[in-house]
Scaffold this active site. Structure first.
Site, short mmCIF file in Angstrom:
data_model
loop_
_atom_site.label_atom_id
_atom_site.label_comp_id
_atom_site.label_asym_id
_atom_site.label_seq_id
_atom_site.Cartn_x
_atom_site.Cartn_y
_atom_site.Cartn_z
N ASP A 99 -7.74 17.00 -15.24
CA ASP A 99 -8.02 15.61 -15.58
C ASP A 99 -7.66 15.45 -17.06
O ASP A 99 -8.35 15.98 -17.93
CB ASP A 99 -9.50 15.32 -15.31
CG ASP A 99 -9.87 13.85 -15.58
OD1 ASP A 99 -9.17 13.20 -16.37
OD2 ASP A 99 -10.87 13.39 -15.01
N LYS A 132 -8.63 4.16 -19.30
CA LYS A 132 -8.88 4.62 -20.67
C LYS A 132 -7.61 4.46 -21.51
O LYS A 132 -7.10 3.37 -21.63
CB LYS A 132 -9.39 6.06 -20.61
CG LYS A 132 -10.50 6.28 -19.58
CD LYS A 132 -11.74 5.51 -19.91
CE LYS A 132 -12.79 5.34 -18.84
NZ LYS A 132 -12.77 6.00 -17.59
N ARG A 147 0.84 -1.21 0.00
CA ARG A 147 0.00 0.00 0.00
C ARG A 147 0.87 1.26 0.00
O ARG A 147 0.52 2.30 -0.55
CB ARG A 147 -0.96 0.00 1.21
CG ARG A 147 -1.79 1.27 1.31
CD ARG A 147 -3.04 1.10 2.18
NE ARG A 147 -2.77 0.48 3.46
CZ ARG A 147 -2.17 1.08 4.50
NH1 ARG A 147 -1.76 2.33 4.41
NH2 ARG A 147 -1.99 0.43 5.63
N TYR A 201 -16.63 14.44 -15.94
CA TYR A 201 -17.16 13.08 -15.85
C TYR A 201 -18.20 13.08 -14.71
O TYR A 201 -17.92 13.60 -13.63
CB TYR A 201 -16.01 12.10 -15.58
CG TYR A 201 -16.49 10.73 -15.26
CD1 TYR A 201 -17.30 10.02 -16.15
CD2 TYR A 201 -16.14 10.11 -14.07
CE1 TYR A 201 -17.76 8.76 -15.85
CE2 TYR A 201 -16.59 8.83 -13.77
CZ TYR A 201 -17.40 8.17 -14.65
OH TYR A 201 -17.86 6.91 -14.36
N1 LCS Z 1 -12.21 11.15 -15.32
C1 LCS Z 1 -12.72 11.02 -16.55
C2 LCS Z 1 -12.53 12.11 -17.55
C3 LCS Z 1 -13.42 9.87 -16.90
O1 LCS Z 1 -13.91 9.77 -18.14
C4 LCS Z 1 -13.61 8.86 -15.92
C5 LCS Z 1 -14.37 7.62 -16.23
C6 LCS Z 1 -13.07 9.04 -14.65
C7 LCS Z 1 -12.36 10.19 -14.38
C8 LCS Z 1 -13.19 7.99 -13.58
O2 LCS Z 1 -12.35 6.92 -13.84
P1 LCS Z 1 -12.59 5.38 -13.42
O3 LCS Z 1 -12.78 5.37 -11.94
O4 LCS Z 1 -13.80 4.91 -14.13
O5 LCS Z 1 -11.33 4.73 -13.83
N2 LCS Z 1 -15.16 7.72 -17.39
C9 LCS Z 1 -16.07 6.87 -17.77
C10 LCS Z 1 -16.90 7.08 -18.88
O6 LCS Z 1 -16.91 8.09 -19.59
N3 LCS Z 1 -17.71 6.07 -19.01
O7 LCS Z 1 -17.48 5.11 -18.06
C11 LCS Z 1 -16.42 5.57 -17.19
#
Ligand code: LCS
Length: 394
Positions: free
Chosen positions: A184, A209, A59, A112
């Protein structure tokens, strides 16, 4: 941790962060362990005091996770990286590191969904206030700053409106007020945009992503521009316990190696798909940073090294037509997420942003007809044929 890299992006993507392995393996091994043995009591004491760099507990730190953190930090041009279990964990450690009771966040209105929703549903319980503004006009950010504002947060291009914010202009406003700026960078990855070079203090990613790129991992990363920010953020991550797992880190490090070539191919496809959609009689509008019709086309060209692979478009009609299109796609997966090798299509009004009130959706620029496309690396003729046959059914 600071490096003066003279290697190109793809060379770093392949090699950065690799540590010496006694067996000489070409690919770093996975240290799938929760804990590390000390040589003796003195060694243990020194590890805890920080006078010996030995590992203690996964951790807190692990070589496999460290390789990934180092690689992403170098690609972003930052001081150090902090890998997290998800992109949302990354968002939360940034919020927790800089916000507290009585403090205030100013953020872009199109984020998001959950990055914004938690500011409205969860953080007010701890006395944190927030204001969401259209940051594509940086003066709106300036106007929203209060004496207690302690964090600015942007997403550019934003999910799912593809609005582009001038990072340099917002960073200048942030620093005039002595407030850190977090960007972000999920929609671009460091291949297309380097917010730290434009003045950001913190960059975060959903590595679910582009960075991993194969739709088989959920992961996040925070990169700090300075040691001071790095220590603050790492302290929160270690104590919240939203660390990455070594195996997850190893897979993500593997995905990162091909980031550049994956984006190049998908971006080339996305440009052709965007041009196709813009001419289609059933499509009302297309938002893609590579089209001259994008409202921040010039800014995109200036701050991004390419337009990316994310397209939003409006179908003539609305909710009903959007659903018909979804139901007839054959090659593209009807799925959330983005930035992988496969083309994904989704309809925010009925999916990712469905929890937002009508007013909040409107404020974030999400209309019923908006369809979001994450263009993959398939043959572009197949992607266009798929869209064409589904659009015919609308
Ligand atoms: N920031 C952005 C710009 C994102 O598109 C997402 C997830 C996150 C943070 C959060 O990340 P995660 O915890 O899912 O790894 N975006 C998503 C979307 O557009 N559709 O499903 C998840």
């Amino acid at each position: 941790m600071q490096h003066n890299d003279d290697l190109g992006f793809d060379s770093l993507a392949v090699h950065a962060g690799k540590f010496h392995d006694e067996m000489g393996s070409a690919v770093s091994p996975i240290y799938q362990t929760s804990t590390f043995q000390f040589e003796n009591a003195d060694h243990g004491a020194k590890c805890f005091q920080g006078t010996d760099k030995g590992y203690i507990y996964t951790r807190i730190g692990n070589p496999t996770i460290g390789e990934l953190e180092d690689a992403v930090a170098r690609l972003e041009g930052g001081y150090g990286g902090i890998a997290t279990s998800s992109g949302m964990a990354a968002v939360n450690i940034v919020y927790l590191a800089y916000l507290a009771a009585g403090k205030h966040l100013v953020a872009h209105n199109s984020l998001y969904g959950p990055s914004r929703a938690i500011m409205e549903s969860l953080y007010p319980r701890f006395g944190v206030q927030s204001t969401f503004v259209d940051a594509t006009d940086p003066e709106n950010v300036r106007a929203a700053i209060r004496p207690e504002t302690s964090l600015l947060f942007l997403e550019t291009p934003a999910n799912p409106t593809i609005g582009i914010t001038d990072i340099r202009a917002v960073a200048d406003i942030a620093h005039e007020h002595n407030i850190p700026l977090c960007v972000d960078n999920t929609f671009c990855s460091p291949y297309l945009q380097k917010p730290i070079q434009l003045g950001a203090d913190i960059v975060m990613h959903s590595m679910t992503k582009f960075i991993n790129g194969h739709a088989d991992i959920v992961a996040g990363m925070v990169v700090a521009a300075s040691q001071e920010h790095y220590q603050k953020l790492r302290h929160v991550m270690v104590n919240i316990g939203c660390n990455m797992d070594p195996h997850q880190a190893w897979l993500t490090r593997r995905g990162l190696k091909t980031l550049g070539i994956r984006i190049e191919r998908a971006q080339e496809n996305a440009m052709k798909v965007a041009v196709y959609l813009e001419k289609h009689p059933k499509v009302e509008w297309v938002l893609y940073p590579g089209l001259a019709s994008h409202p921040q086309y010039d800014l995109g060209k200036k701050q991004m090294s390419g337009p990316g692979t994310m397209i939003s478009f409006g179908l003539k009609g609305g909710l009903k037509e959007g659903k018909v299109l979804m139901d007839h796609m054959k090659l593209a997966l009807l799925a959330v997420s983005l930035g992988g090798i496969e083309t994904l299509i989704q309809h925010p009004a009925s999916m990712t942003h469905s929890k937002l009130s009508k007013e909040a959706k409107q404020a974030a620029g999400i209309s019923d007809e908006l369809v979001r496309l994450s263009v993959g690396i398939e043959n572009v003729e197949d992607i266009i044929t798929d869209l064409g046959q589904a659009l015919e059914k609308v």
